[in-house]
Design an enzyme around this catalytic site. Structure first.
Site, PDB file in Angstrom:
ATOM      1  N   ARG A   1      12.563  53.994  23.529  1.00  0.00           N
ATOM      2  CA  ARG A   1      11.986  52.892  24.309  1.00  0.00           C
ATOM      3  C   ARG A   1      11.911  53.321  25.768  1.00  0.00           C
ATOM      4  O   ARG A   1      12.860  53.919  26.303  1.00  0.00           O
ATOM      5  CB  ARG A   1      12.832  51.611  24.195  1.00  0.00           C
ATOM      6  CG  ARG A   1      12.668  50.862  22.890  1.00  0.00           C
ATOM      7  CD  ARG A   1      11.244  50.347  22.651  1.00  0.00           C
ATOM      8  NE  ARG A   1      11.086  49.687  21.364  1.00  0.00           N
ATOM      9  CZ  ARG A   1      10.571  50.236  20.251  1.00  0.00           C
ATOM     10  NH1 ARG A   1      10.139  51.489  20.271  1.00  0.00           N
ATOM     11  NH2 ARG A   1      10.467  49.546  19.143  1.00  0.00           N
TER      12      ARG A   1
ATOM     13  N   ASN B   1       8.973  53.779   9.490  1.00  0.00           N
ATOM     14  CA  ASN B   1       8.268  54.829  10.242  1.00  0.00           C
ATOM     15  C   ASN B   1       9.227  55.804  10.934  1.00  0.00           C
ATOM     16  O   ASN B   1       8.837  56.505  11.858  1.00  0.00           O
ATOM     17  CB  ASN B   1       7.273  54.210  11.244  1.00  0.00           C
ATOM     18  CG  ASN B   1       7.948  53.231  12.195  1.00  0.00           C
ATOM     19  OD1 ASN B   1       9.172  53.140  12.236  1.00  0.00           O
ATOM     20  ND2 ASN B   1       7.164  52.504  12.954  1.00  0.00           N
TER      21      ASN B   1
ATOM     22  N   GLN C   1       4.554  47.431  27.829  1.00  0.00           N
ATOM     23  CA  GLN C   1       3.448  47.912  27.011  1.00  0.00           C
ATOM     24  C   GLN C   1       2.458  46.775  26.798  1.00  0.00           C
ATOM     25  O   GLN C   1       2.886  45.709  26.404  1.00  0.00           O
ATOM     26  CB  GLN C   1       3.959  48.455  25.670  1.00  0.00           C
ATOM     27  CG  GLN C   1       4.738  49.742  25.872  1.00  0.00           C
ATOM     28  CD  GLN C   1       5.108  50.454  24.582  1.00  0.00           C
ATOM     29  OE1 GLN C   1       5.642  51.523  24.620  1.00  0.00           O
ATOM     30  NE2 GLN C   1       4.827  49.875  23.443  1.00  0.00           N
TER      31      GLN C   1
ATOM     32  N   HIS D   1       1.793  54.406  22.727  1.00  0.00           N
ATOM     33  CA  HIS D   1       2.840  54.249  21.696  1.00  0.00           C
ATOM     34  C   HIS D   1       2.228  54.425  20.294  1.00  0.00           C
ATOM     35  O   HIS D   1       1.773  53.462  19.676  1.00  0.00           O
ATOM     36  CB  HIS D   1       3.462  52.857  21.841  1.00  0.00           C
ATOM     37  CG  HIS D   1       4.739  52.690  21.094  1.00  0.00           C
ATOM     38  ND1 HIS D   1       5.612  51.660  21.341  1.00  0.00           N
ATOM     39  CD2 HIS D   1       5.314  53.406  20.107  1.00  0.00           C
ATOM     40  CE1 HIS D   1       6.644  51.759  20.534  1.00  0.00           C
ATOM     41  NE2 HIS D   1       6.483  52.809  19.768  1.00  0.00           N
TER      42      HIS D   1
HETATM   43  P1  NDP Z   1      18.795  53.479  13.472  1.00  0.00           P
HETATM   44  O1  NDP Z   1      19.303  52.084  13.516  1.00  0.00           O
HETATM   45  O2  NDP Z   1      18.801  54.230  12.186  1.00  0.00           O
HETATM   46  O3  NDP Z   1      19.596  54.379  14.506  1.00  0.00           O
HETATM   47  C1  NDP Z   1      19.951  53.962  15.759  1.00  0.00           C
HETATM   48  C2  NDP Z   1      21.192  54.717  16.158  1.00  0.00           C
HETATM   49  O4  NDP Z   1      21.433  54.492  17.549  1.00  0.00           O
HETATM   50  C3  NDP Z   1      22.429  54.293  15.405  1.00  0.00           C
HETATM   51  O5  NDP Z   1      23.034  55.444  14.848  1.00  0.00           O
HETATM   52  C4  NDP Z   1      23.284  53.682  16.507  1.00  0.00           C
HETATM   53  O6  NDP Z   1      24.639  53.933  16.386  1.00  0.00           O
HETATM   54  C5  NDP Z   1      22.827  54.443  17.711  1.00  0.00           C
HETATM   55  N1  NDP Z   1      23.172  53.818  18.968  1.00  0.00           N
HETATM   56  C6  NDP Z   1      23.007  52.537  19.350  1.00  0.00           C
HETATM   57  N2  NDP Z   1      23.462  52.350  20.594  1.00  0.00           N
HETATM   58  C7  NDP Z   1      23.925  53.539  21.009  1.00  0.00           C
HETATM   59  C8  NDP Z   1      24.541  53.971  22.203  1.00  0.00           C
HETATM   60  N3  NDP Z   1      24.785  53.119  23.206  1.00  0.00           N
HETATM   61  N4  NDP Z   1      24.893  55.276  22.304  1.00  0.00           N
HETATM   62  C9  NDP Z   1      24.679  56.138  21.283  1.00  0.00           C
HETATM   63  N5  NDP Z   1      24.094  55.767  20.108  1.00  0.00           N
HETATM   64  C10 NDP Z   1      23.740  54.484  19.983  1.00  0.00           C
HETATM   65  O7  NDP Z   1      17.311  53.424  14.077  1.00  0.00           O
HETATM   66  P2  NDP Z   1      16.117  54.472  13.961  1.00  0.00           P
HETATM   67  O8  NDP Z   1      16.667  55.848  14.064  1.00  0.00           O
HETATM   68  O9  NDP Z   1      15.235  54.166  12.821  1.00  0.00           O
HETATM   69  O10 NDP Z   1      15.302  54.068  15.282  1.00  0.00           O
HETATM   70  C11 NDP Z   1      15.886  54.219  16.570  1.00  0.00           C
HETATM   71  C12 NDP Z   1      14.997  53.603  17.615  1.00  0.00           C
HETATM   72  O11 NDP Z   1      13.786  54.348  17.698  1.00  0.00           O
HETATM   73  C13 NDP Z   1      14.526  52.178  17.306  1.00  0.00           C
HETATM   74  O12 NDP Z   1      15.482  51.220  17.693  1.00  0.00           O
HETATM   75  C14 NDP Z   1      13.289  52.070  18.158  1.00  0.00           C
HETATM   76  O13 NDP Z   1      13.619  51.677  19.479  1.00  0.00           O
HETATM   77  C15 NDP Z   1      12.753  53.507  18.190  1.00  0.00           C
HETATM   78  N6  NDP Z   1      11.561  53.660  17.354  1.00  0.00           N
HETATM   79  C16 NDP Z   1      10.414  54.093  17.955  1.00  0.00           C
HETATM   80  C17 NDP Z   1       9.249  54.195  17.240  1.00  0.00           C
HETATM   81  C18 NDP Z   1       7.983  54.712  17.871  1.00  0.00           C
HETATM   82  O14 NDP Z   1       6.900  54.484  17.326  1.00  0.00           O
HETATM   83  N7  NDP Z   1       8.049  55.415  18.988  1.00  0.00           N
HETATM   84  C19 NDP Z   1       9.171  53.780  15.822  1.00  0.00           C
HETATM   85  C20 NDP Z   1      10.470  53.463  15.259  1.00  0.00           C
HETATM   86  C21 NDP Z   1      11.591  53.345  16.024  1.00  0.00           C
HETATM   87  P3  NDP Z   1      25.617  53.245  15.344  1.00  0.00           P
HETATM   88  O15 NDP Z   1      24.771  52.475  14.391  1.00  0.00           O
HETATM   89  O16 NDP Z   1      26.294  54.441  14.757  1.00  0.00           O
HETATM   90  O17 NDP Z   1      26.504  52.388  16.143  1.00  0.00           O
END
Ligand code: NDP
Length: 400
Positions: free
Chosen positions: A285, A147, A314, A333
């Site tokens: 989140r 998603n 939530q 959400h």
């Molecule tokens: P990804 O795993 O593709 O991307 C997450 C990114 O966050 C990675 O590039 C990671 O960096 C980066 N990251 C982690 N920690 C840090 C930090 N401290 N500072 C900067 N960057 C950081 O996940 P998605 O993009 O698919 O999803 C992201 C989040 O969105 C999910 O974890 C979830 O919480 C939320 N979400 C919400 C939804 C909703 O319905 N509202 C649905 C789906 C997701 P790297 O890997 O480069 O270290």
């Protein structure tokens, strides 16, 4: 044979839809990075129908029962007397969606001696105490990418809604007014603004790509830098940390997972470094933002607007201040659980269960914790530790 305990949100108050607004949803077979969409051997549901609520059962009942497993589905998830807590005692698999999370705290994990798999139907496994899962050897998996684009679309919608003051203007129409000056007294164009994303993962990068045609200046910060060619293509400015990016942005969109490193990342100190009148969109989140600091920043005018669909806990209690703070565009959400998204993550949930019960490896891109350590996608995006503390507050929720 296993007991599968599945926690889903309630059916619509008017009952399950008898007819849907549309007859079909597009079939997505590959995601932008080439990863294939979920590939279960079969599905027992019609894509585009409601699967994420209790009666939808993620389309899993026939498949699980045909193999002799037991499926228990409930929305009653919080507090010691909840059905979830009672059924947890002998469950091998727990399935939960982030929209209506079954918080798997260390205490609950200790009460579930048979629990082996915590499966997130969607993305984001912060409702599971990952540290406790590591220590107990529980596998945690989610349906990566299912998603991500749904959320990216929602982010773009919310950025435009806040900057252009859409929601208050819509309210004037519903009230019978034609109050143009009231509507535009907080309305701006997005063109030319500086927009930055905290994290350029699947969602963050999709947001950047979607915003490029709006002629904005794009920024990002992430622990790993994007390929040079992508930075050039999108004309991105990379920042080594969140503070330096937030200081120059008019709009900040938060797209990183919640883990100990990102909990309360946006607090009063961060807001004091941002431009007056900045906007924040948080679909990642709720706990990444300090609840009361957001309210104060909106009331003082430091922030011009805040929107998102994620809260902590939530469901949010009736008196959660984000329901009533000024200049917000919050929804429950919902961004990652459109009917289109449900079809994909229900298929992914089935794919993971098929692997689990037949002893085949779960795709690496779905794994968060495995074999007593962060694994797969989890090893890249999360840090060890626990971000579920305080979730028991969810039992204070009273439906309207
Ligand atoms: P990804 O795993 O593709 O991307 C997450 C990114 O966050 C990675 O590039 C990671 O960096 C980066 N990251 C982690 N920690 C840090 C930090 N401290 N500072 C900067 N960057 C950081 O996940 P998605 O993009 O698919 O999803 C992201 C989040 O969105 C999910 O974890 C979830 O919480 C939320 N979400 C919400 C939804 C909703 O319905 N509202 C649905 C789906 C997701 P790297 O890997 O480069 O270290």
């Amino acid at each position: 044979m296993a007991k599968v305990l599945c926690v889903l949100y309630d059916d619509p108050v008017t009952g399950m839809p008898k007819r849907y607004a549309r007859d079909t949803v597009p079939t997505i077979t590959r995601f932008p990075d080439g990863q294939s969409a979920p590939t279960p051997t079969a599905i027992d549901f019609t894509p585009g129908e409601m699967l994420g609520s209790v009666s939808g059962e993620l389309g899993l009942r026939r498949f699980l029962e045909s193999q002799g497993h037991t499926l228990v589905v409930t929305s009653d998830k919080d507090g010691p007397d909840s059905r979830f807590e009672k059924e947890l005692a002998d469950a091998e698999v727990v399935i939960s969606q982030p929209f209506w999370p079954a918080y798997l705290t260390a205490e609950r994990i200790a009460k579930a001696p048979k629990l082996k798999l915590a499966l997130t139907a969607g993305i984001g496994s912060d409702h599971v105490d990952l540290q406790a899962a590591v220590e107990r050897g529980i596998t945690v998996a989610e349906v990566t990418y299912s998603n991500s684009i749904s959320v990216a679309e929602h982010v773009v919608m919310m950025i435009l809604s806040l900057v252009r003051n859409y929601l208050p203007s819509h309210e004037w129409v519903k009230k019978g007014g034609w109050n143009i000056a009231d509507c535009v007294s907080r309305a701006y164009d997005l063109e030319g603004m500086h927009v930055g994303t905290v994290a350029a993962g699947r969602i963050g990068t999709a947001v950047l790509r979607r915003l490029k045609p709006f002629d904005v200046k794009l920024h990002y910060t992430d622990r790993h830098r994007l390929p040079e060619q992508v930075e050039r293509e999108l004309d991105l400015t990379w920042h080594p940390d969140v503070e330096s990016m937030a200081a120059v942005c008019d709009v900040v969109t938060i797209n990183c997972p919640l883990h100990p490193e990102t909990e309360h990342l946006f607090n009063a100190k961060m807001f004091s470094k941002m431009k007056r009148g900045a906007y924040i969109i948080n679909t990642a989140r709720g706990k990444i933002c300090d609840r009361d600091a957001i309210v104060n920043a909106l009331e003082s005018g430091q922030l011009a607007g805040y929107a998102g669909d994620v809260w902590f806990p939530q469901p949010a209690p009736r008196d959660h201040p984000w329901r009533t703070m000024p200049h917000h565009g919050m929804t429950p959400h919902t961004s990652g659980t459109t009917l289109s998204a449900q079809a994909r993550y229900a298929a992914g949930t089935r794919e993971i269960l098929e692997c689990w019960f037949s002893g085949k490896p779960i795709r690496d891109e779905y794994l968060i914790v495995d074999g007593g350590k962060l694994a797969g996608v989890g090893a890249h995006s999360y840090s060890a530790g626990n971000a579920t503390a305080g979730s028991e507050e969810a039992s204070r929720y009273q439906p309207a």
